[in-house]
Design an enzyme around this catalytic site. Sequence first.
Site, short mmCIF file in Angstrom:
data_model
loop_
_atom_site.label_atom_id
_atom_site.label_comp_id
_atom_site.label_asym_id
_atom_site.label_seq_id
_atom_site.Cartn_x
_atom_site.Cartn_y
_atom_site.Cartn_z
N HIS A 1 58.18 38.82 40.83
CA HIS A 1 57.83 37.19 41.00
C HIS A 1 58.64 36.70 40.04
CE1 HIS A 1 53.82 38.31 42.69
NE2 HIS A 1 54.54 37.89 43.66
N GLU B 1 57.63 35.53 36.33
CA GLU B 1 57.13 36.55 35.43
C GLU B 1 57.96 37.24 34.60
OE1 GLU B 1 54.61 38.74 38.05
OE2 GLU B 1 53.75 36.89 38.93
N ARG C 1 58.20 31.37 42.04
CA ARG C 1 57.49 32.76 42.16
C ARG C 1 58.35 33.58 43.32
NH1 ARG C 1 52.32 35.32 42.09
NH2 ARG C 1 51.88 36.20 44.20
N HIS D 1 54.20 42.74 36.34
CA HIS D 1 53.79 41.51 36.70
C HIS D 1 53.19 40.68 35.42
CE1 HIS D 1 53.87 41.44 41.24
NE2 HIS D 1 53.92 42.81 41.02
N GLU E 1 49.61 44.02 34.92
CA GLU E 1 49.77 42.59 34.73
C GLU E 1 49.70 42.40 33.28
OE1 GLU E 1 49.80 39.96 36.99
OE2 GLU E 1 49.21 40.82 38.65
O1 0X9 Z 1 49.14 38.56 43.37
C1 0X9 Z 1 50.23 39.42 43.16
O2 0X9 Z 1 50.96 39.84 43.59
C2 0X9 Z 1 49.95 40.22 41.76
N1 0X9 Z 1 49.40 39.20 40.77
S1 0X9 Z 1 50.40 37.88 40.18
O3 0X9 Z 1 49.40 37.01 39.44
N2 0X9 Z 1 51.40 38.60 39.30
O4 0X9 Z 1 50.94 37.42 41.40
C3 0X9 Z 1 48.98 41.23 42.00
C4 0X9 Z 1 49.14 42.26 42.81
C5 0X9 Z 1 48.35 43.43 42.93
N3 0X9 Z 1 49.07 44.49 43.25
C6 0X9 Z 1 48.70 45.52 44.15
N4 0X9 Z 1 47.75 45.07 45.18
N5 0X9 Z 1 49.19 46.47 44.31
ZN ZN Z 2 53.39 38.71 39.96
#
Ligand code: 0X9
Ligand code: ZN
Length: 426
Positions: free
Chosen positions: A182, A185, A238, A309, A386
Amino acid sequence: MVNMRLLWLCAATLVVLANAGTLKDTPKLRFDNYGVYKLTIRNRIQLALIEKIGEISNKYDIWKEYDEHTKEVHIMVSPEELKHFQELLRVNDISSEQMIENVQELIDGEQVTAAADSGTFGWTKYYELSEIEAWLDSVLAAYPTVTEEFIVGQSYEGRTIRGIKISHKAGNPGIFIESNIHAREWITSASATWFINQLLTSEEPAVRNLAESYDWHIVPVFNVDGFEYSHAKNRMWRKTRQPHATNECIGADANRNFDSHWLENNGASSNPCSETFAGDEPGSEPEAKALVEYLTQIKDQFSVYISFHSYGQYLLSPYGHTATEFPDNYADLLEIGEAFATAIEDLPYGTVYRYGTTADVLYVATGTSVDWVFNELDKKVAFTIEYRDLGRYGFILPPVQIIPNCEELMAGMLALIDKSKELGYI
Ligand code: 0X9
Ligand code: ZN
């Protein structure tokens, strides 16, 4: 009914606004008096409304999707839209709290003054892609016997997605780190480069052991096009940068583009204007496709996969696609999570990380890289970290917090690897 009419009315106006002009050839986007609000969502209608406005307009940007546990959504709102937004909240009885008053002020504060900049690469400021790559080159040149460059592939705009392998001896178990999928980040690539530097220079016995007993495959900036764009044009970008065939909105969420429960269960969006657009098909984004091919090719060389992230302070394990099923080794993943979180909380900063599955502790997310690696490559230690913070600064984490964040990463990583080894995964 009144609410729905209001919703569609603003939807129509906002679509027009969203399509007015493109960002290309424009100066850097400014976020003067853009605010970030924490909304507390109490029902599905409220959630549908907020998700909708997040998708249809460039006047709104969801910073943190709805989290089942806290019932929170974090959303950035443009000053022109504020009155409208407040009216929407009032009519729909959604409570809100302002977290950031002026996003531009934070962006300005993020830029370190020339006087404070030592001129050499370090971890007191954020760097652009070219600077990170130049640093990577210097590291590869300085440690030729233990480092090696690897190439994941090419981005949509033709950039090379580069990684560094650090290996002290043949036969070490491997750990793969993917960072900055992303674009906005930024703390993720700052932490990845810091971590690389520690592996190469630290004299601490525990870190030396980590460096010398494992093969590290680290991609500090995975979403190269998006990252470049987040520096050059839009700090809040993003997604990837591949245009869509039939829609003006650009890019997909690379972390929804992998072929694991792709686009199921509302864990991603089919709307190209959404921040969680899954792409037209799995692997539609050249970056995700390249990563799948590269990881498949080296799958026997690593046993742990970590994706960096921000923000929210979590260690997330699979699954992302469902909150009602858990992986067979969930108990072990929780044990690893506890070790990670405890090690971080024990540092003087006392930062609290939560852990558990993505779908359970955060939200349903499908087609993520970590779930793909877990399910398709059968790597049973696969996590998303995160990083800081909880939303005070969100994606614009001040440079003074880079090193504390990195110290937390090292403490957490040492514990994570130790525990994974103890449990027989490495
Ligand atoms: O939404 C996302 O992709 C991630 N959070 S963010 O706020 N950085 O965008 C979380 C991703 C979770 N990861 C997995 N499911 N493996
Ligand atoms: Zn992310």
